[in-house]
Design a protein around this motif. Structure first.
Motif, short mmCIF file in Angstrom:
data_model
loop_
_atom_site.label_atom_id
_atom_site.label_comp_id
_atom_site.label_asym_id
_atom_site.label_seq_id
_atom_site.Cartn_x
_atom_site.Cartn_y
_atom_site.Cartn_z
N ALA A 153 0.83 -0.83 0.30
CA ALA A 153 0.23 0.22 0.16
C ALA A 153 1.13 1.52 -0.29
O ALA A 153 0.84 1.84 -1.00
CB ALA A 153 -0.50 -0.22 0.69
N LEU A 154 1.51 1.26 0.79
CA LEU A 154 2.88 2.48 0.99
C LEU A 154 3.15 2.65 -0.14
O LEU A 154 3.15 3.63 -0.75
CB LEU A 154 4.06 2.36 1.71
CG LEU A 154 4.27 3.37 2.53
CD1 LEU A 154 3.43 3.90 3.23
CD2 LEU A 154 5.80 3.27 3.90
N LEU A 155 3.67 1.24 -1.14
CA LEU A 155 4.64 1.84 -2.22
C LEU A 155 3.55 2.37 -3.49
O LEU A 155 4.20 3.37 -4.02
CB LEU A 155 5.68 0.25 -3.02
CG LEU A 155 6.82 0.14 -1.70
CD1 LEU A 155 6.97 -1.33 -2.51
CD2 LEU A 155 7.59 1.01 -1.96
N LEU A 156 2.37 1.84 -3.01
CA LEU A 156 1.44 2.50 -4.52
C LEU A 156 1.33 3.94 -3.89
O LEU A 156 1.31 5.14 -4.55
CB LEU A 156 0.18 1.76 -3.75
CG LEU A 156 0.12 0.12 -4.70
CD1 LEU A 156 -1.41 -0.18 -4.61
CD2 LEU A 156 0.25 0.43 -6.25
N LEU A 157 1.56 4.32 -2.62
CA LEU A 157 1.10 6.05 -2.74
C LEU A 157 2.43 6.63 -2.95
O LEU A 157 2.31 7.92 -3.87
CB LEU A 157 0.62 5.81 -0.95
CG LEU A 157 -0.53 5.25 -1.05
CD1 LEU A 157 -0.89 5.79 0.40
CD2 LEU A 157 -1.91 6.31 -1.76
N ALA A 158 3.37 5.99 -2.53
CA ALA A 158 4.43 6.72 -2.40
C ALA A 158 4.89 6.95 -4.90
O ALA A 158 5.78 7.89 -4.73
CB ALA A 158 6.18 5.67 -2.44
N GLU A 159 4.28 6.35 -5.31
CA GLU A 159 4.67 6.65 -6.42
C GLU A 159 3.76 7.64 -7.18
O GLU A 159 4.10 8.33 -8.84
CB GLU A 159 4.06 5.16 -7.48
CG GLU A 159 4.98 4.06 -7.36
CD GLU A 159 4.23 2.49 -7.66
OE1 GLU A 159 3.17 3.21 -8.49
OE2 GLU A 159 5.18 1.75 -7.99
N GLY A 160 3.16 8.41 -6.45
CA GLY A 160 2.18 9.30 -6.83
C GLY A 160 1.64 9.30 -7.87
O GLY A 160 0.97 10.03 -8.29
N LYS A 161 1.50 8.55 -7.87
CA LYS A 161 -0.02 7.95 -9.36
C LYS A 161 -1.83 7.42 -8.73
O LYS A 161 -2.25 7.13 -9.35
CB LYS A 161 0.78 6.68 -9.89
CG LYS A 161 1.82 6.88 -10.67
CD LYS A 161 2.48 5.91 -10.63
CE LYS A 161 3.42 5.49 -11.95
NZ LYS A 161 4.21 4.25 -13.07
N ARG A 162 -1.52 8.17 -7.67
CA ARG A 162 -2.82 8.64 -7.33
C ARG A 162 -4.23 9.09 -8.71
O ARG A 162 -3.59 10.65 -8.95
CB ARG A 162 -3.31 9.36 -6.21
CG ARG A 162 -5.21 9.43 -5.68
CD ARG A 162 -5.51 9.39 -4.49
NE ARG A 162 -4.88 8.74 -3.34
CZ ARG A 162 -5.80 7.72 -2.52
NH1 ARG A 162 -6.16 7.69 -3.70
NH2 ARG A 162 -4.74 7.21 -1.25
N ASP A 163 -4.97 8.53 -9.03
CA ASP A 163 -6.14 9.26 -9.41
C ASP A 163 -6.48 10.73 -9.27
O ASP A 163 -7.00 10.95 -8.29
CB ASP A 163 -7.11 8.46 -10.10
CG ASP A 163 -7.78 9.12 -11.64
OD1 ASP A 163 -8.01 10.11 -11.97
OD2 ASP A 163 -9.56 8.04 -11.61
N GLU A 164 -5.79 11.73 -10.72
CA GLU A 164 -6.58 12.84 -10.08
C GLU A 164 -7.37 14.12 -11.16
O GLU A 164 -8.19 14.41 -10.86
CB GLU A 164 -5.29 14.38 -10.63
CG GLU A 164 -4.21 13.44 -9.66
CD GLU A 164 -2.67 14.17 -9.89
OE1 GLU A 164 -2.51 15.66 -8.99
OE2 GLU A 164 -2.25 14.02 -10.98
N ASN A 165 -8.74 13.50 -11.93
CA ASN A 165 -9.89 13.12 -12.18
C ASN A 165 -10.71 13.65 -11.29
O ASN A 165 -11.22 12.92 -9.81
CB ASN A 165 -10.06 12.21 -12.81
CG ASN A 165 -11.31 12.23 -13.67
OD1 ASN A 165 -12.43 13.43 -13.19
ND2 ASN A 165 -11.78 11.92 -14.69
N THR A 166 -11.00 14.92 -10.74
CA THR A 166 -11.88 15.59 -9.71
C THR A 166 -13.48 15.18 -10.23
O THR A 166 -15.18 14.91 -9.85
CB THR A 166 -12.10 17.24 -9.78
OG1 THR A 166 -12.52 17.68 -11.38
CG2 THR A 166 -10.75 17.63 -9.28
#
Length: 321
Positions: A153-166
């Motif tokens: 989970a932490l590595l997924l967040l650390a990649e900074g690739k969370r969807d930014e679509n509003t």
């Protein structure tokens, strides 16, 4: 936004014959002194971009780095605060992450706070600084420090690739809510991977809708389900994500309260949140703190800390709500 002066000086103006031009000399003299009151007065009343101008002028005039002189002439938690103030935001996040991974073991609570509360853009900026300073990717070092599903989970967040679509897709939110329910409450055992995939990839607006849909399906909040189904650092991380989806200021107000609760003070957490959020949402954090705990953040700092550190943090905090 917190009450920070918004007049941004050009370097030429800063070094010219204006009252502001002498500020780096004040800092220079105080570092030689050292007069903590003036350091606090100059550094806490300026925006981060203005402090970078002070740093540049200081280096040009003295041939030394202001951050190095602050480290040489102050000490302890007060030194940490002053260093934080003169460090650019992305670099400060990066250095806090390094500090959390330094030595044997990791300070998981700091890793969780940073990666749960920062935007994808902020995490990408942190990654850039980390790569520049270490010539390694953040994720490479994290892999050697954490393990298991917490690491996933932490590595997924650390990649900074969370969807930014509003844009919010209500049907997808319903599907995700059901998938989470089926993976947890409805299942014997828990499919943690499903929780990790959804909570670490979906956009924040999308997740807010998913929380609503989950409550409709389950009859309880997703936070309660995670707390009942999981344990350890993975639970702490996923709960932190859910809290930040609902309100980052409320989550950080809680972190500040915990840092001052009981017999001691966690100055590391207190300094980090106060400095890193001072130009983002500190007024909102103050409001959440007052709403939750029935007394102001300013008064909490005043009763918990004394000396130069307490005075500096009260200035950063601003008014007594």
């Amino acid at each position: 936004m917190s009450k920070v002066p918004k007049v941004i000086l050009s370097r030429h103006a800063f070094l010219g014959s204006t009252p502001a031009a002498s500020e780096y000399l004040h800092v220079q003299n105080m570092c030689r002194g050292t007069k903590e009151e003036t350091l606090v007065d100059v550094l806490t009343h300026r925006s981060s971009s203005q402090r970078q101008l002070i740093c540049a002028a200081y280096e040009e005039a003295t041939g030394r780095m202001l951050v190095d002189d602050l480290r040489g002439d102050t000490g302890g938690d007060f030194e940490d605060l002053l260093v934080a103030l003169v460090t650019p935001p992305a670099a400060y996040d990066c250095h806090e992450l390094m500090r959390a991974m330094k030595g044997a073991g990791t300070t998981d609570s700091v890793l969780i706070e940073i990666f749960a509360s920062r935007s994808a853009e902020q995490i990408r900026a942190l990654n850039e600084v980390y790569l520049t300073e270490t010539e390694k990717k953040v994720t490479l070092d994290l892999k050697s420090e954490v393990s298991g599903e917490f690491a996933d989970a932490l590595l997924l967040l650390a990649e900074g690739k969370r969807d930014e679509n509003t844009t919010v897709d209500t049907e997808r939110a319903k599907e995700d809510a059901k998938a989470l329910y089926d993976a947890g409450e409805k299942k014997w055992g828990t499919d943690e991977c499903k929780f990790i995939n959804i909570l670490c990839h979906r956009s924040i607006p999308q997740l807010r809708q998913t929380l609503i849909e989950y409550k409709t399906i389950s009859g309880k909040t997703l936070q309660k389900s995670i707390e009942g189904e999981m344990s350890g650092t993975l639970k702490e991380l996923l709960v932190a994500i859910v809290k930040c989806v609902k309100s980052v200021p409320a989550y950080l107000a809680e972190r500040l309260y915990e840092s001052m609760k009981g017999g001691g003070t966690d100055e590391w957490t207190l300094n980090r949140i106060m400095v890193s959020r001072s130009e983002i949402d500190l007024l909102d954090i103050r409001a959440e703190f007052k709403k939750r705990y029935k007394y102001s953040l300013h008064s909490a700092i005043e009763s918990d800390l004394s000396g130069e550190l307490g005075e500096a943090l009260k200035v950063i905090c601003g008014g007594d709500d």
